[in-house]
Motif scaffolding. Structure first.
Motif, PDB file in Angstrom:
ATOM      1  N   TYR A 150      33.870  44.227  14.369  1.00  0.00           N
ATOM      2  CA  TYR A 150      34.077  45.261  15.384  1.00  0.00           C
ATOM      3  C   TYR A 150      35.473  45.857  15.523  1.00  0.00           C
ATOM      4  O   TYR A 150      36.558  45.205  14.991  1.00  0.00           O
ATOM      5  N   HIS A 204      28.618  39.387  25.595  1.00  0.00           N
ATOM      6  CA  HIS A 204      29.952  40.053  25.482  1.00  0.00           C
ATOM      7  C   HIS A 204      30.797  39.251  24.860  1.00  0.00           C
ATOM      8  O   HIS A 204      32.051  39.205  25.477  1.00  0.00           O
ATOM      9  N   ARG A 223      34.520  40.825  24.084  1.00  0.00           N
ATOM     10  CA  ARG A 223      35.202  41.066  25.252  1.00  0.00           C
ATOM     11  C   ARG A 223      35.762  39.708  25.753  1.00  0.00           C
ATOM     12  O   ARG A 223      36.897  39.708  26.115  1.00  0.00           O
TER      13      ARG A 223
HETATM   14  N1  URA Z   1      30.740  41.851  22.027  1.00  0.00           N
HETATM   15  C1  URA Z   1      30.809  42.469  23.160  1.00  0.00           C
HETATM   16  O1  URA Z   1      31.718  42.171  23.832  1.00  0.00           O
HETATM   17  N2  URA Z   1      29.970  43.426  23.340  1.00  0.00           N
HETATM   18  C2  URA Z   1      29.217  43.834  22.529  1.00  0.00           C
HETATM   19  O2  URA Z   1      28.407  44.946  22.840  1.00  0.00           O
HETATM   20  C3  URA Z   1      28.993  43.105  21.322  1.00  0.00           C
HETATM   21  C4  URA Z   1      29.820  42.130  21.036  1.00  0.00           C
END
Ligand code: URA
Length: 241
Positions: free
Chosen positions: A136, A194, A197
């Motif tokens: 990410y 999540h 995050r």
């Molecule tokens: N982690 C997150 O917090 N959100 C996502 O959409 C994917 C991974």
């Protein structure tokens, strides 16, 4: 094996029941090699690679493997609550063929999303045992410190989870312009709710933007543009299977 007829092929690629497909053919909406075909029971030894339906050339494979560049404010659900669904960005016939997302991205995340109608493929790619790293690119509300980086690499405990999760790799990508923010590239092995995050929140920072750039060996195709999609190449499917 039932005889491969035109109505069966059309039905198998999401154009409706065989009865509905027979009427599409009888309406003169189906062409093969530039010729309108009016016989819905036309027989084939092999599937033709493409059939034209209503002026659109459509590939005839039954197995779907799709990459999408998911935009923001789109939900990975067939029954979205607050936004449109990712499935509305794809041809309707894919939903009739049983397409599903491989894992999910939040409505406020963008980037690489895989979709398929092959359960074993979905299961393999989602499985943490298979060990595909998901990478990410995030931007953060506060400066990213060395301590935060080390803590993420050592592992953090997220509320409600039984085990620690850790970042497998972290790389800071300096901003290309003076006003812009540095981005952090972070790779994780799991796909908890999540997760990225929550991991940054656990070390005292806050994710402002989040984009997925790769899943294992498959990298987001930037030529797609947000909301764009394409079929995975044979190699991409092979690498992930
Ligand atoms: N982690 C997150 O917090 N959100 C996502 O959409 C994917 C991974």
């Amino acid at each position: 094996m039932p005889v491969l007829t035109l109505d069966r092929i059309l039905s198998s690629i999401g154009f409706g029941s065989r009865k509905e497909c027979r009427s599409i053919v009888r309406m003169g909406l189906v062409e093969l090699n530039g010729q309108v075909v009016e016989d819905p029971f036309l027989e084939f030894k092999e599937r033709p690679a493409f059939i034209t339906v209503n002026g659109e050339e459509v590939p005839t494979m039954e197995k779907l493997y799709v990459m999408m560049d998911k935009p923001l404010d789109v939900e990975c659900s067939h029954n979205p609550r607050d936004h449109q669904s990712v499935y509305s960005l794809l041809p309707d016939r894919f939903s009739a063929m049983g397409i599903q997302t491989v894992g999910r991205l939040d409505a406020d995340s963008s980037g690489l999303l895989l979709l398929s109608n092959q359960g074993d493929f979905i299961h393999k790619v989602e499985s943490p045992k298979k060990g595909y790293l998901k990478k990410y690119r995030v931007t953060l509300a506060r400066p990213f410190t060395q301590e935060q980086c080390e803590e993420l690499l050592r592992g953090v405990m997220l509320k409600g989870e039984r085990r620690q999760v850790l970042a497998r790799e972290i790389k800071v990508e300096p901003s290309k312009n003076l006003e812009g923010k540095d981005a952090v590239l972070v790779s994780i092995g799991e796909g908890l709710y999540h997760q990225v995050r929550r991991m940054f929140a656990a070390v005292g920072n806050h994710v402002e933007t989040l984009e997925r750039v790769s899943i294992g060996p498959v990298v987001l195709d930037n030529a797609l543009g947000r909301g764009g999609w394409r079929f995975l190449t044979e190699d991409e499917v092979k690498f992930l299977s």
